[in-house]
Design an enzyme around this catalytic site. Structure first.
Site, PDB file in Angstrom:
ATOM      1  N   GLU A 137       0.874  -1.060   0.153  1.00 28.00           N
ATOM      2  CA  GLU A 137      -0.022   0.037   0.009  1.00 28.00           C
ATOM      3  C   GLU A 137       0.850   1.195   0.060  1.00 28.00           C
ATOM      4  O   GLU A 137       2.188   1.256   0.185  1.00 28.00           O
ATOM      5  CB  GLU A 137      -0.789  -0.124   1.240  1.00 28.00           C
ATOM      6  CG  GLU A 137      -2.133  -1.156   1.285  1.00 28.00           C
ATOM      7  CD  GLU A 137      -2.905  -1.131   2.340  1.00 28.00           C
ATOM      8  OE1 GLU A 137      -3.548   0.003   2.597  1.00 28.00           O
ATOM      9  OE2 GLU A 137      -3.574  -2.149   2.882  1.00 28.00           O
ATOM     10  N   HIS A 158      -9.248   9.377   2.926  1.00 27.98           N
ATOM     11  CA  HIS A 158      -8.662   8.160   1.883  1.00 27.98           C
ATOM     12  C   HIS A 158      -9.028   8.612   0.348  1.00 27.98           C
ATOM     13  O   HIS A 158      -9.842   9.196  -0.093  1.00 27.98           O
ATOM     14  CB  HIS A 158      -9.610   6.824   2.115  1.00 27.98           C
ATOM     15  CG  HIS A 158      -8.956   5.892   1.433  1.00 27.98           C
ATOM     16  ND1 HIS A 158      -8.679   5.616   0.119  1.00 27.98           N
ATOM     17  CD2 HIS A 158      -8.427   4.801   2.010  1.00 27.98           C
ATOM     18  CE1 HIS A 158      -8.286   4.331   0.154  1.00 27.98           C
ATOM     19  NE2 HIS A 158      -7.725   3.905   1.288  1.00 27.98           N
ATOM     20  N   ARG A 215      -0.819   8.803   1.744  1.00 27.22           N
ATOM     21  CA  ARG A 215      -2.293   9.346   1.349  1.00 27.22           C
ATOM     22  C   ARG A 215      -2.481  10.825   1.028  1.00 27.22           C
ATOM     23  O   ARG A 215      -3.288  11.203   0.527  1.00 27.22           O
ATOM     24  CB  ARG A 215      -3.326   8.872   2.461  1.00 27.22           C
ATOM     25  CG  ARG A 215      -3.612   7.288   2.416  1.00 27.22           C
ATOM     26  CD  ARG A 215      -4.854   6.727   3.269  1.00 27.22           C
ATOM     27  NE  ARG A 215      -4.498   5.409   2.976  1.00 27.22           N
ATOM     28  CZ  ARG A 215      -5.070   4.374   3.640  1.00 27.22           C
ATOM     29  NH1 ARG A 215      -5.673   5.048   4.725  1.00 27.22           N
ATOM     30  NH2 ARG A 215      -4.996   3.112   3.394  1.00 27.22           N
ATOM     31  N   HIS A 271     -11.787   9.443   6.496  1.00 21.73           N
ATOM     32  CA  HIS A 271     -11.593   8.163   6.870  1.00 21.73           C
ATOM     33  C   HIS A 271     -11.071   7.741   8.018  1.00 21.73           C
ATOM     34  O   HIS A 271     -11.382   6.628   8.489  1.00 21.73           O
ATOM     35  CB  HIS A 271     -10.370   7.733   5.757  1.00 21.73           C
ATOM     36  CG  HIS A 271     -10.133   6.210   5.560  1.00 21.73           C
ATOM     37  ND1 HIS A 271     -10.931   5.233   5.312  1.00 21.73           N
ATOM     38  CD2 HIS A 271      -8.831   5.399   5.788  1.00 21.73           C
ATOM     39  CE1 HIS A 271     -10.326   4.109   5.539  1.00 21.73           C
ATOM     40  NE2 HIS A 271      -9.083   4.005   5.789  1.00 21.73           N
ATOM     41  N   ARG A 311      -1.153   8.892   8.946  1.00 25.32           N
ATOM     42  CA  ARG A 311      -1.045   7.567   9.326  1.00 25.32           C
ATOM     43  C   ARG A 311      -0.618   6.849   7.756  1.00 25.32           C
ATOM     44  O   ARG A 311      -1.209   7.066   6.974  1.00 25.32           O
ATOM     45  CB  ARG A 311      -2.427   7.034   9.681  1.00 25.32           C
ATOM     46  CG  ARG A 311      -2.257   5.275   9.804  1.00 25.32           C
ATOM     47  CD  ARG A 311      -3.635   4.926  10.244  1.00 25.32           C
ATOM     48  NE  ARG A 311      -4.604   5.174   9.377  1.00 25.32           N
ATOM     49  CZ  ARG A 311      -5.182   4.315   8.616  1.00 25.32           C
ATOM     50  NH1 ARG A 311      -4.744   2.929   8.721  1.00 25.32           N
ATOM     51  NH2 ARG A 311      -6.112   4.243   7.722  1.00 25.32           N
TER      52      ARG A 311
HETATM   53  P1  FAD Z   1     -13.823   0.320  15.888  1.00 32.67           P
HETATM   54  O1  FAD Z   1     -13.663  -0.969  14.968  1.00 32.67           O
HETATM   55  O2  FAD Z   1     -14.628   1.416  15.028  1.00 32.67           O
HETATM   56  O3  FAD Z   1     -14.858  -0.224  16.863  1.00 32.67           O
HETATM   57  C1  FAD Z   1     -15.673   0.786  17.798  1.00 32.67           C
HETATM   58  C2  FAD Z   1     -16.662   0.221  18.367  1.00 32.67           C
HETATM   59  O4  FAD Z   1     -17.109   1.259  19.568  1.00 32.67           O
HETATM   60  C3  FAD Z   1     -17.740  -0.258  17.925  1.00 32.67           C
HETATM   61  O5  FAD Z   1     -18.248  -1.523  18.285  1.00 32.67           O
HETATM   62  C4  FAD Z   1     -18.734   1.056  17.984  1.00 32.67           C
HETATM   63  O6  FAD Z   1     -20.174   0.410  17.814  1.00 32.67           O
HETATM   64  C5  FAD Z   1     -18.261   1.166  19.434  1.00 32.67           C
HETATM   65  N1  FAD Z   1     -18.813   2.489  20.131  1.00 32.67           N
HETATM   66  C6  FAD Z   1     -18.736   3.703  19.560  1.00 32.67           C
HETATM   67  N2  FAD Z   1     -19.300   4.675  20.177  1.00 32.67           N
HETATM   68  C7  FAD Z   1     -19.867   3.876  21.116  1.00 32.67           C
HETATM   69  C8  FAD Z   1     -20.674   4.494  22.342  1.00 32.67           C
HETATM   70  N3  FAD Z   1     -21.094   5.740  22.456  1.00 32.67           N
HETATM   71  N4  FAD Z   1     -21.263   3.545  23.130  1.00 32.67           N
HETATM   72  C9  FAD Z   1     -21.042   2.283  23.079  1.00 32.67           C
HETATM   73  N5  FAD Z   1     -20.173   1.682  22.120  1.00 32.67           N
HETATM   74  C10 FAD Z   1     -19.618   2.576  21.055  1.00 32.67           C
HETATM   75  N6  FAD Z   1      -7.113   0.266   8.830  1.00 32.67           N
HETATM   76  C11 FAD Z   1      -5.949  -0.675   8.573  1.00 32.67           C
HETATM   77  O7  FAD Z   1      -5.231  -0.817   9.705  1.00 32.67           O
HETATM   78  N7  FAD Z   1      -6.145  -1.466   7.449  1.00 32.67           N
HETATM   79  C12 FAD Z   1      -7.112  -1.423   6.641  1.00 32.67           C
HETATM   80  O8  FAD Z   1      -7.029  -2.163   5.716  1.00 32.67           O
HETATM   81  C13 FAD Z   1      -8.141  -0.529   7.161  1.00 32.67           C
HETATM   82  N8  FAD Z   1      -9.196  -0.461   6.211  1.00 32.67           N
HETATM   83  C14 FAD Z   1     -10.177   0.507   6.462  1.00 32.67           C
HETATM   84  C15 FAD Z   1     -11.431   0.223   5.786  1.00 32.67           C
HETATM   85  C16 FAD Z   1     -12.421   1.094   6.090  1.00 32.67           C
HETATM   86  C17 FAD Z   1     -13.880   1.189   5.121  1.00 32.67           C
HETATM   87  C18 FAD Z   1     -12.442   1.862   7.322  1.00 32.67           C
HETATM   88  C19 FAD Z   1     -13.650   2.548   7.850  1.00 32.67           C
HETATM   89  C20 FAD Z   1     -11.274   1.858   7.939  1.00 32.67           C
HETATM   90  C21 FAD Z   1     -10.254   1.085   7.815  1.00 32.67           C
HETATM   91  N9  FAD Z   1      -9.146   1.089   8.452  1.00 32.67           N
HETATM   92  C22 FAD Z   1      -8.041   0.344   8.181  1.00 32.67           C
HETATM   93  C23 FAD Z   1      -9.130   1.757   9.738  1.00 32.67           C
HETATM   94  C24 FAD Z   1      -9.438   0.808  10.809  1.00 32.67           C
HETATM   95  O9  FAD Z   1     -10.491  -0.117  10.416  1.00 32.67           O
HETATM   96  C25 FAD Z   1     -10.030   1.488  12.128  1.00 32.67           C
HETATM   97  O10 FAD Z   1      -8.767   2.465  12.591  1.00 32.67           O
HETATM   98  C26 FAD Z   1      -9.901   0.370  13.407  1.00 32.67           C
HETATM   99  O11 FAD Z   1     -10.857  -0.545  13.035  1.00 32.67           O
HETATM  100  C27 FAD Z   1     -10.409   1.040  14.619  1.00 32.67           C
HETATM  101  O12 FAD Z   1     -10.416  -0.131  15.459  1.00 32.67           O
HETATM  102  P2  FAD Z   1     -11.358   0.226  16.849  1.00 32.67           P
HETATM  103  O13 FAD Z   1     -11.359  -1.083  17.499  1.00 32.67           O
HETATM  104  O14 FAD Z   1     -10.564   1.396  17.534  1.00 32.67           O
HETATM  105  O15 FAD Z   1     -12.659   0.929  16.613  1.00 32.67           O
HETATM  106  C1  SIN Z   2      -7.379   0.330   2.560  1.00 27.22           C
HETATM  107  O1  SIN Z   2      -7.760  -0.745   2.226  1.00 27.22           O
HETATM  108  O2  SIN Z   2      -6.984   1.193   1.610  1.00 27.22           O
HETATM  109  C2  SIN Z   2      -7.628   0.964   3.599  1.00 27.22           C
HETATM  110  C3  SIN Z   2      -6.235   0.886   4.621  1.00 27.22           C
HETATM  111  C4  SIN Z   2      -6.189   1.865   5.716  1.00 27.22           C
HETATM  112  O3  SIN Z   2      -6.952   2.597   5.798  1.00 27.22           O
HETATM  113  O4  SIN Z   2      -5.148   1.603   6.303  1.00 27.22           O
END
Ligand code: FAD
Ligand code: SIN
Length: 552
Positions: A110, A243, A296, A357, A392
């Protein structure tokens, strides 16, 4: 309810931590919708880690620091990179099915990475990781997950009853301690107090503060806002990552306020796809020698510039260099989703635009996930331990979430036998006021809520996007302040609902981003100011830290 440990959020950060904390106590995880609904669930590209012979830790560290444009905390970066392989192994051990080739993990590429190092599960990495984590949690008797529990505010010293001797009995220093959270049980419509010895915010991102975002509807920045109201320090909120390539949809676009645009993974460019203007001309060479695979911030800004210069609504991503078989094998979900929209990506170019993103900023923690409030920790996207700096590097966030969840576990494990932590959670529970909503009424003013929600997303998109200036930011601040004051007044008189709570949080998060952006009078990484186009290391080689003033 009460438990030894309370985790808010069921994404990769919350669930991977729950599995570990369950070894030393009982864990409650609350989550605002269905348990799988999270940013994690939509991750496509994968998880960056040094796993091949031609790669090494120093290279991954160097790539991350370069992307972060001078603001990364080197210790935090070294930590995620060096611990990466161990954390990936843990995911494999719990049954995560990553993609293999010739018996080895297949590693994708990437933007900004000088080596192939992205561990993935086709183009549905997040869904697979989330599945495996939830499956493991479901087998663990020490973990209880409560769906449709919306965390409203953290319980801190101000929620303690004062008439008793609670303070001296608990033998605690009463500045800035966390006791858990007030949460709305969405099914019963009642607010419950959930009390714990240690509370962990793992609520993910804030993309929904923008009109166009890759983030699902849950990403309304609740954890950032909750942390801010409780007195947490937040850092680098101005660095919102756009993104470069989300699917452009005009006619077919849904009109919902909380819509999520479909991502076209950077891994597609890693496999050879190139960006072109509508007339079919490549343009990235004008902006960076790494062309379509530059970091990015550079690619998103280049697309934004080309679209504005030419008056176009999108640019194209041309996949013809990848080939039909590889497209179908490596990106089956993107292939399927685009086909549903009438685009056959084995033949047609994909119209794409940048979309909000990822938040590089967040609740400030040290490299063990500790916040400035006692017994409160943060990890995942909501936290800012210094890994990402001003931009990032792709696929470093799932890795970061795993590493800092592990760090919090180790930190708690070491200290958990101290005298103070032996105070039974039942004692703490008795000392906390129940939720008091005397004097509030149910509302019929849904239009006020939905109007302000639409307006704040529009303001952020138009004035606080990829390219900023002081004039636009000040305008955005004035509008945000007005909506915020109005909403706070309304909040005091109204029974809580998810819609109102989310609006309140979105407005707080918008305020934090705008104020932080105004404070940084330079251009660095994701923060580009037309009136301060240069990087200014003399004055701004530091984090932007923001903490609640008493009255706001
Ligand atoms: P999340 O996975 O968002 O989990 C947060 C949780 O908190 C959820 O369950 C939500 O419901 C809960 N929550 C939120 N507010 C409240 C509240 N008030 N009360 C109770 N529960 C609550 N990163 C990479 O490293 N590689 C990738 O390939 C990548 N691809 C991505 C593709 C997309 C489309 C997106 C949107 C992001 C991508 N990212 C990627 C970024 C990455 O997915 C996120 O940064 C990461 O998943 C965050 O994980 P987390 O556990 O911190 O939060
Ligand atoms: C992607 O698959 O392009 C998302 C990867 C990331 O946000 O780290």
């Amino acid at each position: 309810m009460k438990s030894d440990f309370l985790i808010i959020g069921s994404g990769i950060a919350g669930l991977s931590l729950a599995l570990k904390l369950a070894e030393i106590g009982n864990v409650i995880v609350i989550t605002k919708k269905q348990k799988a609904e999270s940013n994690t669930n939509y991750a496509q590209g994968g998880i960056a880690s040094v796993l091949s012979k031609d790669d090494n830790f120093e290279l991954h560290i160097k790539d991350t620091l370069l992307s972060g444009a001078g603001l990364c905390n080197v210790k935090a970066v070294e930590k995620i990179v060096r611990e990466g392989p161990a954390r990936i192994n843990e995911l494999i051990e719990i049954g995560t099915n990553f993609t293999y080739e010739a018996g080895m993990l297949k590693l994708g590429k990437e933007g900004g990475h000088t080596r192939n190092r992205i561990v993935h599960s086709m183009d549905l990495t997040g869904q697979e990781v989330e599945r495996a984590l939830l499956h493991s949690c479901s087998k663990n008797n020490n973990i209880r997950i409560f769906e449709y529990f919306f965390a409203i505010d953290l319980l801190t010293t101000k929620n303690l009853k004062t008439e008793s001797n609670s303070k001296s009995e608990l033998k605690e220093n009463f500045e800035d301690i966390c006791y858990g959270v007030y949460a709305l049980n969405v099914e019963t419509n009642r607010v419950e107090k959930i009390v714990s010895n240690k509370t962990i915010i793992a609520t993910g991102g804030l993309g929904q503060v923008y009109q166009h975002t890759t983030n699902p509807a849950i990403a309304t920045g609740d954890g950032f806002a909750m942390g801010y109201r409780a007195g947490c320090e937040l850092a680098n909120m101005e660095f919102v990552q756009f993104h470069p390539t989300s699917l452009y949809e005009s006619a077919t676009e849904t009109k919902r306020d909380d819509r999520q645009v479909f991502l076209i993974s950077e891994a597609v460019r890693g496999a050879g796809a190139v960006l072109k203007t509508i007339d079919g001309a490549e343009f990235m060479h004008k902006y960076d020698e790494r062309k379509s695979l530059a970091p990015r911030d550079i690619v998103a800004r280049a697309i934004d510039t080309e679209m504005k210069k030419r008056g176009d609504s999108f640019v194209y991503l041309d996949l013809s260099a990848i080939g039909e078989e590889k497209i179908k094998n490596s990106f089956p979900n993107i292939y399927k989703k685009c086909l549903e929209k009438g685009i056959d990506i084995t033949k047609d170019m994909i119209p794409v635009v940048p979309a909000a993103h990822y938040s590089c900023g967040g609740i400030k923690t040290n490299i063990n996930g500790i916040t400035n409030i006692k017994n409160l920790y943060a990890c995942g996207e909501v936290a800012m331990a210094g890994v990402h700096g001003a931009n990032r590097l792709a696929s470093n966030s799932l890795l970061e979430a795993l590493v800092f969840a592990d760090a919090i576990f180790k930190e708690i494990k070491i200290s958990y036998n101290s005298f103070e932590d032996k105070i039974p959670v039942t004692v703490r529970y008795e000392r906390i006021f129940d939720w008091d909503d005397k004097g509030t009424e149910n509302t019929e003013e849904w239009i006020l809520i939905s109007h302000n929600k639409k307006e704040i997303k529009q303001v952020m998109n138009d004035y606080v996007g990829i390219v900023r200036n002081t004039y636009r930011l000040e305008r955005a601040l004035r509008r945000t302040k007005m909506m915020r004051e109005e909403t706070e007044e309304f909040y005091k008189k109204t029974k809580v609902s998810v819609e109102l709570l989310e609006l309140r949080n979105l407005l707080t998060v918008a305020y934090l981003i705008i104020v932080s952006a105004l404070n940084r009078k330079e251009s660095r990484g994701l923060h580009f100011m037309l009136d301060y186009p240069e990087k200014d290391d003399v004055n701004f080689l530091k984090d932007t830290v923001i903490k609640k003033e008493d009255n706001y």
